[in-house]
Design a protein around this motif. Structure first.
Motif, PDB file in Angstrom:
ATOM      1  N   TYR A 231      18.647  16.610  11.555  1.00  0.00           N
ATOM      2  CA  TYR A 231      18.372  18.007  11.201  1.00  0.00           C
ATOM      3  C   TYR A 231      17.802  18.104   9.781  1.00  0.00           C
ATOM      4  CZ  TYR A 231      18.804  23.010  10.658  1.00  0.00           C
ATOM      5  OH  TYR A 231      18.510  24.329  10.433  1.00  0.00           O
ATOM      6  N   GLY A 232      18.443  17.402   8.836  1.00  0.00           N
ATOM      7  CA  GLY A 232      17.990  17.482   7.442  1.00  0.00           C
ATOM      8  C   GLY A 232      16.568  16.969   7.272  1.00  0.00           C
ATOM      9  N   ALA A 233      16.263  15.865   7.918  1.00  0.00           N
ATOM     10  CA  ALA A 233      14.922  15.280   7.767  1.00  0.00           C
ATOM     11  C   ALA A 233      13.865  16.143   8.458  1.00  0.00           C
ATOM     12  CB  ALA A 233      14.913  13.867   8.355  1.00  0.00           C
ATOM     13  N   THR A 234      14.214  16.683   9.608  1.00  0.00           N
ATOM     14  CA  THR A 234      13.236  17.498  10.345  1.00  0.00           C
ATOM     15  C   THR A 234      12.952  18.802   9.608  1.00  0.00           C
ATOM     16  OG1 THR A 234      14.037  16.536  12.403  1.00  0.00           O
ATOM     17  CG2 THR A 234      12.748  18.560  12.586  1.00  0.00           C
ATOM     18  N   THR A 235      14.005  19.436   9.106  1.00  0.00           N
ATOM     19  CA  THR A 235      13.771  20.687   8.374  1.00  0.00           C
ATOM     20  C   THR A 235      12.933  20.405   7.122  1.00  0.00           C
ATOM     21  OG1 THR A 235      15.972  20.363   7.406  1.00  0.00           O
ATOM     22  CG2 THR A 235      15.793  22.005   9.132  1.00  0.00           C
ATOM     23  N   TYR A 236      13.215  19.293   6.447  1.00  0.00           N
ATOM     24  CA  TYR A 236      12.427  18.940   5.255  1.00  0.00           C
ATOM     25  C   TYR A 236      10.955  18.707   5.640  1.00  0.00           C
ATOM     26  CZ  TYR A 236      10.239  15.866   1.885  1.00  0.00           C
ATOM     27  OH  TYR A 236       9.329  15.303   1.030  1.00  0.00           O
ATOM     28  N   ALA A 237      10.757  17.915   6.695  1.00  0.00           N
ATOM     29  CA  ALA A 237       9.379  17.581   7.086  1.00  0.00           C
ATOM     30  C   ALA A 237       8.625  18.844   7.502  1.00  0.00           C
ATOM     31  CB  ALA A 237       9.399  16.569   8.237  1.00  0.00           C
ATOM     32  N   LEU A 238       9.301  19.747   8.170  1.00  0.00           N
ATOM     33  CA  LEU A 238       8.637  20.990   8.566  1.00  0.00           C
ATOM     34  C   LEU A 238       8.355  21.871   7.353  1.00  0.00           C
ATOM     35  CD1 LEU A 238      10.526  21.902  11.873  1.00  0.00           C
ATOM     36  CD2 LEU A 238       8.136  21.191  11.658  1.00  0.00           C
ATOM     37  N   ALA A 239       9.307  21.901   6.423  1.00  0.00           N
ATOM     38  CA  ALA A 239       9.086  22.707   5.213  1.00  0.00           C
ATOM     39  C   ALA A 239       7.856  22.206   4.463  1.00  0.00           C
ATOM     40  CB  ALA A 239      10.315  22.654   4.314  1.00  0.00           C
ATOM     41  N   GLU A 240       7.708  20.886   4.403  1.00  0.00           N
ATOM     42  CA  GLU A 240       6.536  20.305   3.723  1.00  0.00           C
ATOM     43  C   GLU A 240       5.236  20.714   4.414  1.00  0.00           C
ATOM     44  OE1 GLU A 240       6.573  17.962   0.798  1.00  0.00           O
ATOM     45  OE2 GLU A 240       8.248  19.365   0.803  1.00  0.00           O
ATOM     46  N   ARG A 241       5.330  21.009   5.699  1.00  0.00           N
ATOM     47  CA  ARG A 241       4.134  21.427   6.450  1.00  0.00           C
ATOM     48  C   ARG A 241       4.006  22.939   6.556  1.00  0.00           C
ATOM     49  NH1 ARG A 241       5.432  16.648   7.635  1.00  0.00           N
ATOM     50  NH2 ARG A 241       3.961  15.086   8.373  1.00  0.00           N
ATOM     51  N   GLY A 242       4.854  23.644   5.849  1.00  0.00           N
ATOM     52  CA  GLY A 242       4.661  25.101   5.794  1.00  0.00           C
ATOM     53  C   GLY A 242       5.739  25.940   6.445  1.00  0.00           C
ATOM     54  N   ALA A 243       6.817  25.318   6.938  1.00  0.00           N
ATOM     55  CA  ALA A 243       7.920  26.130   7.491  1.00  0.00           C
ATOM     56  C   ALA A 243       8.718  26.710   6.322  1.00  0.00           C
ATOM     57  CB  ALA A 243       8.814  25.307   8.407  1.00  0.00           C
ATOM     58  N   ALA A 244       8.228  27.826   5.815  1.00  0.00           N
ATOM     59  CA  ALA A 244       8.859  28.419   4.634  1.00  0.00           C
ATOM     60  C   ALA A 244      10.182  29.075   4.975  1.00  0.00           C
ATOM     61  CB  ALA A 244       7.912  29.451   4.026  1.00  0.00           C
ATOM     62  N   THR A 245      10.359  29.409   6.244  1.00  0.00           N
ATOM     63  CA  THR A 245      11.586  30.103   6.677  1.00  0.00           C
ATOM     64  C   THR A 245      12.309  29.276   7.722  1.00  0.00           C
ATOM     65  OG1 THR A 245      10.597  32.272   6.270  1.00  0.00           O
ATOM     66  CG2 THR A 245      12.443  32.211   7.812  1.00  0.00           C
ATOM     67  N   ASN A 246      13.617  29.281   7.630  1.00  0.00           N
ATOM     68  CA  ASN A 246      14.453  28.647   8.647  1.00  0.00           C
ATOM     69  C   ASN A 246      15.386  29.729   9.189  1.00  0.00           C
ATOM     70  OD1 ASN A 246      16.249  27.160  10.174  1.00  0.00           O
ATOM     71  ND2 ASN A 246      16.687  25.649   8.572  1.00  0.00           N
ATOM     72  N   ALA A 247      15.128  30.174  10.404  1.00  0.00           N
ATOM     73  CA  ALA A 247      15.965  31.225  10.999  1.00  0.00           C
ATOM     74  C   ALA A 247      17.124  30.570  11.731  1.00  0.00           C
ATOM     75  CB  ALA A 247      15.147  32.066  11.960  1.00  0.00           C
ATOM     76  N   MET A 248      18.312  30.794  11.236  1.00  0.00           N
ATOM     77  CA  MET A 248      19.522  30.212  11.840  1.00  0.00           C
ATOM     78  C   MET A 248      20.045  31.189  12.889  1.00  0.00           C
ATOM     79  SD  MET A 248      21.752  27.960  12.250  1.00  0.00           S
ATOM     80  CE  MET A 248      21.471  26.670  11.046  1.00  0.00           C
ATOM     81  N   MET A 249      20.036  30.775  14.142  1.00  0.00           N
ATOM     82  CA  MET A 249      20.311  31.700  15.241  1.00  0.00           C
ATOM     83  C   MET A 249      21.384  31.141  16.181  1.00  0.00           C
ATOM     84  SD  MET A 249      17.328  33.459  17.492  1.00  0.00           S
ATOM     85  CE  MET A 249      17.607  34.872  18.536  1.00  0.00           C
ATOM     86  N   GLU A 376      26.143  20.498   5.891  1.00  0.00           N
ATOM     87  CA  GLU A 376      26.230  20.096   4.483  1.00  0.00           C
ATOM     88  C   GLU A 376      25.519  18.761   4.256  1.00  0.00           C
ATOM     89  OE1 GLU A 376      30.259  20.184   3.052  1.00  0.00           O
ATOM     90  OE2 GLU A 376      30.581  22.209   3.802  1.00  0.00           O
ATOM     91  N   ALA A 377      25.752  17.811   5.146  1.00  0.00           N
ATOM     92  CA  ALA A 377      25.099  16.504   4.988  1.00  0.00           C
ATOM     93  C   ALA A 377      23.583  16.649   5.149  1.00  0.00           C
ATOM     94  CB  ALA A 377      25.656  15.516   6.010  1.00  0.00           C
ATOM     95  N   ALA A 378      23.164  17.505   6.083  1.00  0.00           N
ATOM     96  CA  ALA A 378      21.725  17.748   6.281  1.00  0.00           C
ATOM     97  C   ALA A 378      21.112  18.311   5.007  1.00  0.00           C
ATOM     98  CB  ALA A 378      21.522  18.725   7.445  1.00  0.00           C
ATOM     99  N   CYS A 379      21.836  19.220   4.382  1.00  0.00           N
ATOM    100  CA  CYS A 379      21.341  19.863   3.168  1.00  0.00           C
ATOM    101  C   CYS A 379      21.231  18.841   2.029  1.00  0.00           C
ATOM    102  CB  CYS A 379      22.312  20.991   2.807  1.00  0.00           C
ATOM    103  SG  CYS A 379      21.864  21.882   1.333  1.00  0.00           S
ATOM    104  N   VAL A 380      22.232  17.977   1.911  1.00  0.00           N
ATOM    105  CA  VAL A 380      22.188  16.966   0.845  1.00  0.00           C
ATOM    106  C   VAL A 380      21.012  16.019   1.090  1.00  0.00           C
ATOM    107  CG1 VAL A 380      23.446  15.084  -0.280  1.00  0.00           C
ATOM    108  CG2 VAL A 380      24.669  17.146   0.417  1.00  0.00           C
ATOM    109  N   LEU A 381      20.821  15.645   2.349  1.00  0.00           N
ATOM    110  CA  LEU A 381      19.697  14.753   2.645  1.00  0.00           C
ATOM    111  C   LEU A 381      18.362  15.436   2.314  1.00  0.00           C
ATOM    112  CD1 LEU A 381      18.827  11.980   4.094  1.00  0.00           C
ATOM    113  CD2 LEU A 381      18.096  13.534   5.911  1.00  0.00           C
ATOM    114  N   TYR A 382      18.210  16.677   2.733  1.00  0.00           N
ATOM    115  CA  TYR A 382      16.979  17.439   2.450  1.00  0.00           C
ATOM    116  C   TYR A 382      16.741  17.444   0.939  1.00  0.00           C
ATOM    117  CZ  TYR A 382      13.870  21.628   2.685  1.00  0.00           C
ATOM    118  OH  TYR A 382      12.841  22.520   2.585  1.00  0.00           O
ATOM    119  N   GLY A 383      17.815  17.720   0.172  1.00  0.00           N
ATOM    120  CA  GLY A 383      17.683  17.766  -1.284  1.00  0.00           C
ATOM    121  C   GLY A 383      17.200  16.448  -1.861  1.00  0.00           C
ATOM    122  N   GLU A 384      17.717  15.342  -1.308  1.00  0.00           N
ATOM    123  CA  GLU A 384      17.272  14.010  -1.771  1.00  0.00           C
ATOM    124  C   GLU A 384      15.788  13.823  -1.463  1.00  0.00           C
ATOM    125  OE1 GLU A 384      19.066  11.891  -3.489  1.00  0.00           O
ATOM    126  OE2 GLU A 384      20.870  13.122  -3.300  1.00  0.00           O
TER     127      GLU A 384
END
Ligand SMILES: O=P(O)(O)OC[C@H]1O[C@H](O)[C@H](O)[C@@H](O)[C@@H]1O
Length: 427
Positions: A231-249, A376-384
């Motif tokens: 999850y952390g890596a995918t959200t990061y990779a998408l953010a780098e490609r322009g996913a400025a928003t993450n809708a948690m549903m 939390e772990a996803a978030c820490v990974l994204y931050g790294e």
């Protein structure tokens, strides 16, 4: 917990499987860094050790002897949202309220609504200095006095070693629960900070920590081997490609607060140096009838995170002879919710809109432990991966300091002057 990232690939933002393969080396390095941080119990990283280091007996001891009708948690941000997420999803029997905001009408309404003689107050502040929390607590204390209730008999303090709150606890000999070192508020749901309310509300804290421990064991040097890192890596990779928003549903009413908790975790940890991803809060199936229009047909700058429990209690839908509705009869609300979930996933995928599916078995202690820990772990990974300082919040502190200054207690009394110069009022 299970994460399916298939619908995050080959959509409008162009993330491909090859990109994730290429990212995996960096995930391995980031994992090493995280493990070093955990081993040294460095600030922030220490939060990922909580399933082992948290002492549930400390909250049990503090909760022992209380059997209240109402639990009033006075705290804000990370000092309220973790507990609220847990008690909203899993609490039984005790009416849990959270005084986080300082809206006077709302605070008064809550105090009028609870029987203060049957209330336990948990005042929570890591720093012990947060203006909203201390002000609300002073108001609660006065209300208890006015109601003839001895507040010193009904108050438990959760705080760090120093600060105004610690001094007050010492002065009045109040039961105090320690906030663990190295655990920022937004990472503290699985510590004494979140667990006191959970314990009082009848949550099985051991099972919660066991769920978190399972997820901790699944952290590994590849995103393909760890749901949290996937999850952390995918959200990061998408953010780098322009996913400025993450809708948690989440597709469970009881997880609505979880989306709020996630919003703080994601925004305050990752929003730095012009980077980050804006968390949006959504709720399935309700928001299929509002926000989904934007997510499917608005700008292609979003990721939708769909969360669902695989099993839940169900309610049958009665048979009906109403024209056109007979297809519902004999089915159940759970089946309808599940169909809505799958329809949303398919609808987004068909339009090329990236989405990720997160599943837990049930909304129970184990499931919540897994989910919170993994995020939390996803978030820490994204931050790294993004190279941001995940565990600081200088922008929040600027505002905190400015507000204190305007009340005469801080270093920045001239905050109004900044906006005063820029005002362009239309009347
Ligand atoms: O627990 P406290 O020290 O009262 O802090 C409560 C909140 O205050 C600040 O706004 C921080 O940025 C948050 O991360 C924190 O959760």
């Amino acid at each position: 917990m299970n994460v399916d990232i298939g619908n995050a690939l080959d959509g409008d933002l162009g993330l491909a499987r090859d990109d994730l393969d290429a990212l995996d080396d960096r995930v391995a390095d980031a994992h090493d860094r995280i493990e070093r941080g955990r081993a040294e119990a460095e600030h922030g990283y220490a939060a990922l050790n909580l399933p082992e280091t948290c002492d549930p007996h400390a909250v049990r001891r503090a909760a022992d002897g209380f059997d209240p009708d109402h639990l009033l948690t006075v705290g804000i941000g990370g000092s309220a949202l973790g507990a609220a997420t847990l008690t909203d999803a899993l609490g039984t029997g005790v009416d849990c309220r959270y005084l986080d905001n300082v809206d006077p009408a709302w605070v008064r309404a809550i105090l009028d609504d609870v029987d203060l003689s049957e209330t336990v107050v948990n005042v929570v502040s890591r720093s012990g200095t947060t203006a909203e929390t201390l002000s609300n607590f002073l108001v609660v204390r006065e209300a208890m006095d006015a109601a003839g209730v001895d507040w010193t008999e009904r108050t438990v303090v959760t705080t760090g070693e120093a600060g105004n709150l610690r001094s007050m606890a010492d002065r009045h000999d109040l039961p105090a629960v320690d906030v663990p070192d190295g655990v920022p508020g937004r990472f503290s749901a699985l510590s004494t900070v979140g667990l006191f309310a959970a314990e009082v509300a009848g949550v099985d804290v051991d099972a919660l920590l066991a769920g978190a421990a399972d997820e901790a064991e699944r952290l590994a040097g590849s995103l393909f081997e760890s749901p949290a890192y996937a999850y952390g890596a995918t959200t990061y990779a998408l953010a780098e490609r322009g996913a400025a928003t993450n809708a948690m549903m989440p597709y469970a009413e009881s997880l609505e607060r979880f989306a709020e908790w996630f919003a703080q975790l994601w925004a305050e940890s990752l929003g730095k140096d012009g980077r980050g991803q804006t968390p949006a809060r959504a709720l399935g199936a309700t928001d299929q009838h509002s926000q989904l229009q934007l997510y499917r047909a608005g700008p292609a700058d979003k990721l939708v995170t769909l969360v669902r429990p695989r099993e839940a209690d169900d309610v049958g839908i009665p048979e009906t002879d109403l024209e056109g509705l007979s297809y519902l009869g004999g089915s159940s609300l759970g089946e309808l919710l599940d169909a809505e979930f799958r329809a949303t996933e398919a609808s987004l995928a068909a339009a090329g809109r990236e989405n990720v599916r997160i599943e837990i078995d049930r909304v129970d202690e184990r499931g919540l432990g897994e989910l919170l820990y993994a995020m939390e772990a996803a978030c820490v990974l994204y931050g790294e991966l993004a190279g941001v300082s995940t565990f600081t919040q200088p922008a929040v502190e600027w505002g905190k300091n400015a507000a204190r200054g305007l009340l005469g207690g801080g270093e920045f009394p001239e905050a109004d002057a900044v906006t005063e110069k820029r005002r362009l009022e239309v009347e």
